[in-house]
Design an enzyme around this catalytic site. Structure first.
Site, short mmCIF file in Angstrom:
data_model
loop_
_atom_site.label_atom_id
_atom_site.label_comp_id
_atom_site.label_asym_id
_atom_site.label_seq_id
_atom_site.Cartn_x
_atom_site.Cartn_y
_atom_site.Cartn_z
N SER A 277 -10.56 0.11 7.11
CA SER A 277 -9.96 0.18 5.78
C SER A 277 -9.26 -1.09 5.31
O SER A 277 -8.80 -1.16 4.17
CB SER A 277 -8.97 1.34 5.71
OG SER A 277 -9.65 2.57 5.75
N SER B 59 -9.90 2.41 2.79
CA SER B 59 -8.96 3.10 1.92
C SER B 59 -8.01 2.17 1.18
O SER B 59 -7.31 2.60 0.27
CB SER B 59 -8.13 4.08 2.76
OG SER B 59 -7.33 3.37 3.71
N LYS C 8 0.84 -1.20 0.00
CA LYS C 8 0.00 0.00 0.00
C LYS C 8 0.87 1.24 0.00
O LYS C 8 1.90 1.28 0.69
CB LYS C 8 -0.93 -0.02 1.22
CG LYS C 8 -1.95 1.11 1.27
CD LYS C 8 -2.90 0.94 2.45
CE LYS C 8 -3.92 2.08 2.50
NZ LYS C 8 -4.89 1.93 3.61
#
Length: 506
Positions: free
Chosen positions: A195, A171, A78
């Site tokens: 998330s 997210s 990420k």
């Protein structure tokens, strides 16, 4: 020959150890899959040369009978994690061209154990969002096509802005989309209010948000420091357990990181759940609740009973206050954390006549609309005259939420079973453009876990009537991720592994 991208992390690990396949072959197969899936927009930066170099080094170690637990396994990272000399932007314009001179502890642990980095994954800007639509690189598309959409219609939507396609959640949307689409064997993610768990539910994969402090936050771009926690997204419960064991561990550079040794989480997968006591909180039965979600929840409880666990109703009376309290605490901490982005030291710098104008112009252009909204909320609730009325009160509610869970666990409950999301995945552009609260409500089942600092795991539990993935959430005692892995694998086995349709995006 088996498609190497269809292997689970555990399967790929076993093949590498037996020398049935090389890391270079597996890594090349995933790099080719990423190239074919560019329209999903899951990756924002590729590190192909680095991946091949790391894979070759792993093959040498494997040939010698050496290597770590993740030796030669290609994963995605990420964009929230600092990676030395590699694009790290938190998908925000304000960190344009930033390449840190240091490595986050979580990714350093993964490289120590032999993992191969394929690239950096898309995300909501500074992890603020529930649909991966706030990224400066544009939205990520889920590999699951909307119900009744033809391949041609889905591909046409991909090439014309993705509107109408399904969100993978946020997210950590890039991580979820990449894992579900088989572009990497697993991925790092982060969870501040859901998330990891919401994207896992939306894309039919497994995600675990570990106990606060189980993974170091050093080198993670901060959103809300008392809520942020690193964790993995993977295609199976076993894969998630393998990843978390490498990601977790003590770190002197993070004062909130636990010094406790990391258990062998994989050993818990397949462990009997007979005799466990599972709580079902009555406050999670919301008025107007989606009937499919309620039926799934009931079915999940039946699966656990069939495996020998008992299921009892519990009360978490302060649950209704969790979401509003979270959206005071999280923006307040974001307001403080993001004050460092001023155009002086790194990232975007707008020309200006003086320092005040520099700050104003740089932050106005560098931050997206959702980040600006949360910074304004956070600054407001921390301001003189409102601090006690909002922030202090929200922290008191947070304490009460934590006590609710402590009472449930003190009564002998081993874990708590809840829905993961209020619905299946929604469409890109469908929520939040005019009413952000509609988007915030997607976190209704997940924020309590962050507010109380507890571990939470989401496992795929079936499909909606329209054929879209649905997940169930398990909430555990602090630092008892092993129980969640045992229970999660029970649900995974009962539900059957979610099978992604043919790759229409290629």
């Amino acid at each position: 020959m088996t498609d190497l991208t269809s292997l689970t992390l555990a399967e790929a690990r076993d093949r590498l150890k037996s020398r049935a396949v090389s890391s270079l072959e597996i890594s090349k197969a995933h790099l080719e899959a990423i190239e074919r899936a560019k329209m999903l927009n899951a990756f924002v930066a590729m590190t192909a040369d680095k991946a091949l170099e790391m894979a070759e080094a792993s093959d040498v170690r494997l040939a010698r009978g050496e290597g770590g637990p993740l030796e030669g396994l290609p994963i995605g990272v990420k964009d929230l994690y600092a990676t030395r000399g590699v694009h790290t932007q938190a998908c925000s314009h304000i960190l344009n061209d930033f390449k840190p001179p240091y490595e986050s502890t979580v990714t350093a642990n993964l490289w120590r154990d032999g993992a191969v980095m394929l690239g950096k994954l898309n995300m909501d800007e500074f992890a603020m969002g529930s649909s991966n639509e706030t990224s400066c690189y544009g939205p990520v598309a889920s590999p699951w096509a909307p119900p009744n959409w033809s391949r041609d219609r889905a591909r046409a939507a991909l090439s014309s802005g993705k509107r109408g396609l399904l969100t993978p959640g946020g997210s950590s949307g890039g991580s979820a989309s990449a894992v579900a689409a088989r572009l990497c064997l697993a991925a790092t993610a982060s969870d501040t209010g859901g998330s990891i768990r919401q994207p896992a539910a939306f894309t039919g994969i497994v995600g675990i948000k570990p106990t606060y402090g189980r993974c170091s936050r050093y080198g993670m771009v901060a959103f809300a420091s008392s809520l942020d926690q690193a964790g993995p997204l993977a295609r199976t419960v076993r894969d998630a357990a393998i990843m978390l064991r490498s990601m977790a561990g003590p770190d002197a550079r993070d004062s909130t990181c636990s010094p406790a040794p990391v258990p062998d989480y994989e050993a818990a997968v397949g462990r009997s759940v007979k005799g466990m006591k599972i709580g079902v909180p009555k406050e999670y039965r919301l008025e107007g609740m989606n009937s499919e979600i309620e039926a799934l929840w009931t079915r999940g409880a039946e699966w656990l009973r069939a495996a020998g666990a008992s299921v009892v109703e519990v009360s978490l009376p302060h649950t209704p206050y969790a979401l509003p309290a979270y959206y005071i605490v999280a923006p307040a901490e974001a307001s403080s954390n993001l004050a460092r982005y001023d155009g002086v030291r790194y990232g975007l710098r707008e020309p200006a006549a003086d320092i005040v104008e520099l700050y104003e112009k740089t932050r106005a252009k560098g931050f997206g609309a959702e980040v600006r909204r949360r910074l304004m909320i956070g600054t407001y609730v921390l301001s003189a005259g409102y601090y006690d009325a909002y922030y202090v009160r929200a922290q008191k509610i947070r304490t009460l939420i934590k006590r609710d869970f402590e009472r449930a666990f003190a009564d002998g409950v081993d874990a708590i079973l809840t829905p993961a999301t209020p619905s299946a995945a929604f469409g890109i552009g469908e929520k939040g453009s005019e009413n952000p609260v509609e988007m915030y409500l997607n976190d209704v089942f997940t924020v309590t876990v962050n507010m109380a600092g507890l571990p939470g795991l989401v496992a795929p539990a079936g499909l909606s009537s329209e054929g879209l993935p649905l997940g169930l959430q398990l909430i555990g005692r602090p630092f008892d991720e092993e129980t969640l892995f045992a229970l999660g694998e029970t649900i995974e086995q009962a539900a059957g592994r979610t099978t992604l349709p043919e790759p229409w995006w290629e």
